[in-house]
Design an enzyme around this catalytic site. Structure first.
Site, short mmCIF file in Angstrom:
data_model
loop_
_atom_site.label_atom_id
_atom_site.label_comp_id
_atom_site.label_asym_id
_atom_site.label_seq_id
_atom_site.Cartn_x
_atom_site.Cartn_y
_atom_site.Cartn_z
N SER A 133 0.83 -1.21 0.00
CA SER A 133 0.00 0.00 0.00
C SER A 133 0.87 1.25 0.00
CB SER A 133 -0.89 0.01 1.24
OG SER A 133 -0.10 -0.07 2.40
N ASN A 172 -0.95 -2.24 13.90
CA ASN A 172 -2.39 -2.05 14.06
C ASN A 172 -2.72 -0.81 14.90
OD1 ASN A 172 -2.30 -4.42 12.72
ND2 ASN A 172 -3.17 -5.70 14.34
N THR A 229 -38.90 28.35 -5.43
CA THR A 229 -39.18 27.00 -4.95
C THR A 229 -39.57 26.22 -6.21
OG1 THR A 229 -41.52 27.44 -4.56
CG2 THR A 229 -40.05 27.77 -2.68
N HIS A 230 -39.23 24.97 -6.26
CA HIS A 230 -39.47 24.15 -7.46
C HIS A 230 -38.86 24.78 -8.71
CE1 HIS A 230 -42.63 22.15 -4.99
NE2 HIS A 230 -42.82 23.39 -4.57
N SER A 264 -14.52 26.84 -25.21
CA SER A 264 -14.80 25.62 -25.94
C SER A 264 -13.81 25.51 -27.09
CB SER A 264 -16.24 25.68 -26.47
OG SER A 264 -16.36 24.87 -27.63
N LYS A 307 -18.02 30.58 -26.34
CA LYS A 307 -18.33 29.94 -25.06
C LYS A 307 -17.42 30.35 -23.91
CE LYS A 307 -20.99 27.15 -24.06
NZ LYS A 307 -21.26 25.77 -24.39
N ASN A 323 -17.39 28.68 -20.24
CA ASN A 323 -18.06 27.66 -19.43
C ASN A 323 -17.63 27.71 -17.96
OD1 ASN A 323 -19.32 26.60 -21.74
ND2 ASN A 323 -17.49 25.39 -22.23
N GLU A 369 -18.68 23.54 -12.15
CA GLU A 369 -19.15 22.21 -12.57
C GLU A 369 -18.33 21.10 -11.93
OE1 GLU A 369 -20.59 22.27 -17.04
OE2 GLU A 369 -18.85 23.57 -16.78
N TYR A 429 -8.40 -6.21 14.21
CA TYR A 429 -7.84 -5.68 12.96
C TYR A 429 -7.94 -6.71 11.84
CZ TYR A 429 -4.76 -3.85 9.42
OH TYR A 429 -4.27 -3.40 8.22
N GLN A 464 -6.70 -1.67 5.30
CA GLN A 464 -5.68 -0.96 4.51
C GLN A 464 -6.31 -0.20 3.33
OE1 GLN A 464 -1.84 -2.86 3.74
NE2 GLN A 464 -2.41 -2.92 1.60
N LYS A 478 -7.43 4.05 2.95
CA LYS A 478 -6.65 5.27 2.67
C LYS A 478 -7.12 6.01 1.41
CE LYS A 478 -3.83 3.54 5.76
NZ LYS A 478 -4.59 2.27 5.81
N1 ARG Z 1 -0.82 -0.90 6.20
C1 ARG Z 1 -1.69 -1.44 7.18
C2 ARG Z 1 -3.01 -0.68 7.18
O1 ARG Z 1 -3.09 0.32 6.56
C3 ARG Z 1 -1.05 -1.32 8.50
C4 ARG Z 1 -1.42 -2.39 9.46
C5 ARG Z 1 -0.99 -3.71 9.00
N2 ARG Z 1 -1.13 -4.67 10.03
C6 ARG Z 1 -0.97 -5.97 9.78
N3 ARG Z 1 -1.06 -6.74 10.77
N4 ARG Z 1 -0.76 -6.43 8.58
O2 ARG Z 1 -3.98 -1.07 7.78
#
Ligand code: ARG
Length: 466
Positions: free
Chosen positions: A29, A116, A161-162, A283, A289, A291, A296, A323, A328, A331
């Protein structure tokens, strides 16, 4: 002869083989979570100090760890740091680099800590600073709105309204309704910020730690309000990220609705406002144009906040405690929502400040749509006609006026009197949109005097927050 093992150096002990390249790529990740490097290092620095104070590591270990972490921070910020996909995530990349710099001392940093509780800490620290920024930006957007409202506290326009013309309002009043929407966003984000200020460190993998780091002191050092009460909950809770994206979604739909109005208002048919060239594009085929692209995209981009919220809800809904690696995946949702909020709010504030209002056009539109029909009904009510009856009488007057292609205020008094004798000359005051506005002089109403009061309140609120 000893066989060379190529497993991950941080947890390779129980493994005899390394993950294949495709598994490494699949589970890594780092491309996404390296954004958390600052919080990861801050958390580790504070945790190392906690370990030292609890005499779990020596002063020398601590000094090597802290020096190492600080130099890693510099390397990352200068772009020199080599991120390694095979090391999975931000935590392991930084820890491995630290081991290269500080050897055995660095290997003690993870005592009583797990990724964790580490990731939950990083995320909370990260969102804390993201929210601080969002709050500032909301405040800034509210300032742009309140300042415009001040300028236009007396200018009139149709309220809808509407999407149909309903009653006259002041533009300042309309603008301040946007202010109120953002005010609720401000308070939602502030509350989430308080609620999530709970430090997970010391929860370790799930069961807590046997190493007696002073958690309260550690929490204070990292600027948390409190420490978690249950280690299992601490490592599995992602309510705060869900809340964050829920708040972002509500902010997103607010910005989207406002931008929808700007798109409509800036059309040639409406011509209520002119957005600055900076926020528009042309455009490639139609030379005339201009825009309203930024508006938007703020409208369109808000769908990312909703997608993030839905993504997180479905990510979390089936996870048993505590956990699971599924988490993961949170993110990308978090960053997508926060990036939308920060970049949109910034542009939004400028767009509002630079917007030029065509007050004459707005005023002219108050001469259509039988805009003061409700005021005529109010007039009759004030002269003792029950409201339902007044509604019916005015309905008939409107029908009559429309058949002649006129507005009620264009009908001569004697024609109005054919519908009810209650009407006399003073009705003119009720049919004039300016007078209609002045009369709505209750708190929260559209009368210029009320709008001015609200502008003063709004500006004071913003100033007191700075
Ligand atoms: N990269 C992991 C996450 O975002 C961190 C925790 C990973 N823990 C594990 N026991 N593999 O959640």
């Amino acid at each position: 002869m000893k066989k060379k093992i190529t497993t991950n150096p941080l947890w390779g002990g129980r493994f005899t083989g390394a993950a294949t390249k495709s598994v490494q790529d699949y589970t890594s990740s780092i491309d996404v979570d390296k954004r958390l490097y600052k919080e990861d290092i801050a958390g580790s620095l504070a945790y190392a100090l906690g370990l030292k104070e609890a005499k779990i590591i020596s002063a020398k270990d601590y000094s090597k760890i802290s020096k190492g972490l600080k130099s890693i921070l510099k390397e990352i910020e200068s772009g020199k740091f080599q991120w390694d996909k095979s090391l999975e995530d931000v935590h392991m990349n930084i820890e491995s680099a630290l081991i290269k710099k500080a050897g055995n001392s660095a290997k003690k940093l993870h005592t009583g800590r797990s990724r964790n509780d580490q990731i939950s800490t990083d995320l909370r620290l990260h969102l804390d600073s993201v929210i601080k920024n969002i709050l500032n930006l909301i405040n800034q957007a509210q300032l742009s709105i309140a300042e415009k409202a001040k300028v236009h506290s007396e200018d009139i326009m149709p309220g809808f309204t509407h999407m149909q013309i309903a009653q006259p309002v002041t533009l300042g009043h309309h603008l301040l309704s946007w202010f109120e929407m953002l005010e609720r966003d401000f308070s939602r984000f502030s509350e989430t910020k308080e609620r999530m200020s709970v430090m997970p460190l010391g929860s370790a993998a799930l069961a807590g730690s046997r190493f007696r780091v002073d958690r309260e002191k550690l929490a204070k050092r990292l600027d948390f309000n409190s420490t978690s009460n249950n280690s299992m909950d601490a490592v599995s809770d992602r309510d705060f990220v869900i809340e964050f994206t829920a708040n972002s979604s509500i902010l997103g739909i607010h910005l989207s609705r406002i931008c929808e109005e700007l798109v409509i208002w800036s059309s040639s048919q409406f011509n209520y406002v002119q957005l600055s060239d900076e926020f528009c594009t042309g455009s490639s085929i139609m030379p005339q144009k201009k825009n309203p692209d930024v508006a938007e995209l703020i409208r369109g981009g808000s769908s990312k906040t909703i997608a993030s919220l839905m993504g997180l809800l479905s990510l979390m809904k089936n996870q048993p405690l505590s956990y699971n690696r599924d988490m993961q995946e949170d993110k990308e949702f978090i960053f997508s929502a926060s990036d939308y909020c920060t970049s949109s709010l910034e542009l939004f504030s400028h767009m509002i400040s630079d917007m030029i209002v065509n007050t004459e056009r707005m005023k002219a539109d108050c001469n259509m749509g039988q805009i003061t029909a409700t005021d005529l009904a109010d007039y009759l009510v004030e002269r003792d006609m029950p409201f339902r009856k007044a509604h019916e009488v005015v309905g008939k007057i409107v029908k009559h006026a429309e058949s002649k292609n006129l507005q009620i205020f264009e009908l001569p008094i004697n024609e109005l009197q054919k519908f009810t004798k209650v009407i006399s000359n003073d009705v003119k005051n009720y049919l004039d949109p300016h007078e209609a506005i002045k009369a709505r002089n209750l708190k929260g109403g559209t009368a210029p005097s009320q709008v001015k009061k609200q502008v003063t309140r709004a500006l004071k609120l913003i100033k007191n927050r700075k």
